[in-house]
Enzyme design. Structure first.
Site, PDB file in Angstrom:
ATOM      1  N   ASP A 143     -10.926  10.887  13.779  1.00 43.03           N
ATOM      2  CA  ASP A 143     -11.907  10.328  12.837  1.00 43.03           C
ATOM      3  C   ASP A 143     -12.024   8.832  13.093  1.00 43.03           C
ATOM      4  OD1 ASP A 143     -13.683   9.825  10.824  1.00 43.03           O
ATOM      5  OD2 ASP A 143     -12.259  10.092   9.187  1.00 43.03           O
TER       6      ASP A 143
ATOM      7  N   PHE B  79       0.862  -1.181   0.000  1.00 45.40           N
ATOM      8  CA  PHE B  79       0.000   0.000   0.000  1.00 45.40           C
ATOM      9  C   PHE B  79       0.897   1.229   0.000  1.00 45.40           C
ATOM     10  CE2 PHE B  79      -2.192   3.365   2.429  1.00 45.40           C
ATOM     11  CZ  PHE B  79      -3.340   3.505   1.670  1.00 45.40           C
TER      12      PHE B  79
ATOM     13  N   TRP C 285       0.719  -4.664   2.838  1.00 43.55           N
ATOM     14  CA  TRP C 285      -0.705  -4.785   2.548  1.00 43.55           C
ATOM     15  C   TRP C 285      -1.328  -5.779   3.526  1.00 43.55           C
ATOM     16  CZ3 TRP C 285      -4.486  -2.428   0.093  1.00 43.55           C
ATOM     17  CH2 TRP C 285      -5.690  -3.117  -0.086  1.00 43.55           C
TER      18      TRP C 285
ATOM     19  N   GLY D 196      -7.632  -8.165   5.040  1.00 47.85           N
ATOM     20  CA  GLY D 196      -8.589  -8.118   6.139  1.00 47.85           C
ATOM     21  C   GLY D 196      -9.832  -7.369   5.742  1.00 47.85           C
TER      22      GLY D 196
END
Length: 265
Positions: free
Chosen positions: A159, A32, A70, A73
């Site tokens: 957040d 990622f 990465w 999940g």
């Protein structure tokens, strides 16, 4: 991107609001990649709060690319945030001295209730919103500012939506997307976590797992930050003309103001 990784890598956008995240694959390897991610990603990785950081590269234009392992999940579903392991991970984040040191070393100052209120009120003025309900809520927020009641500031994620909680195939739990993190009262994170995901009859036990006692003093701060969160969310949807989405937040706000109507500052 291909120039940096090599033509053998297959790169595609990972989605998200910023469009700055990518997934790169080569054979059975998958990573990622994100442009200009949180500057304290290394600390988050070292503490096991986010998936492992593999490398960091600075580009000629000053942008920084980060690559993480990465994780296979899924996002947590809303009811799963009531789990004790979620409370323990949030406590670990809030009690991390390394995170707090790194964040403050970068020159970041705590987000105070007054600054949060001022920004919210300014946004309402800028949007020219004259809704009497939002006006009443803003007056309540100003009257009940909990400045003197805050005893500590921690690094808050800011957040804690269930979409940002990831559980991997090996049962590891992560909290991702730290772009909006700030130093603040821990109630900034706790309020939406409890109000949106934990039944009220479980608040006391959830907070016990987190490591604090549920007191009237804490409830005061939770109410204030959740009311501010509701107003911010209502303004966000108002700006986008998404009036049907305002109801959820106005219902929560109504309950807070009803219960706290006679509070004084």
């Amino acid at each position: 991107m291909e120039h940096l990784l090599g033509e053998e890598w297959n790169i595609c956008p990972a989605g998200g609001a910023t469009g700055e995240a990518y997934i790169a694959e080569k054979g059975d390897q998958k990573i990622f990649i994100k442009r200009n991610s949180s500057p304290f990603l290394a600390v988050l990785s070292a503490e096991g709060i986010v998936p492992k950081l593999l490398w960091t590269k600075r580009l000629e234009n000053g942008d920084v690319l980060t690559a993480q392992r990465w994780v296979k999940g899924r996002e947590l579903k809303s009811p799963e945030l009531r789990q004790k392991r979620v409370a323990r991970l949030l406590a670990k984040i809030h009690r991390s001295r390394e995170l707090l040191y790194m964040f403050t070393r970068m020159g970041n100052h705590p987000l105070t209730p007054h600054a949060l209120f001022k920004a919210t009120k300014s946004r309402a003025v800028r949007l020219q919103i004259k809704d009497p309900y939002i006006t009443e809520a803003l007056k309540w927020l100003e009257t009940n500012l909990p400045e003197s009641r805050i005893e500590e500031h921690v690094v808050c994620h800011a957040d804690v939506n269930h979409n940002n909680w990831i559980i991997s195939s090996d049962d590891s739990l992560y909290l991702i997307d730290w772009d909006g993190a700030t130093v603040a009262d821990p109630a900034l994170d706790l309020a939406p976590m409890l109000y949106l995901y934990v039944p009220k009859n479980e608040w006391e036990s959830w907070l016990e797992e987190y490591g604090v006692t549920y007191t009237e003093e804490l409830k005061y701060r939770l109410d204030w930050y959740m009311a501010a969160h509701c107003v911010e969310s209502m303004l966000w949807h108002w700006q986008r003309q998404e009036f049907h989405d305002i109801t959820k937040w106005s219902d929560i706000l109504t309950e807070i103001l009803r219960q706290s109507r006679f509070r004084s500052s």
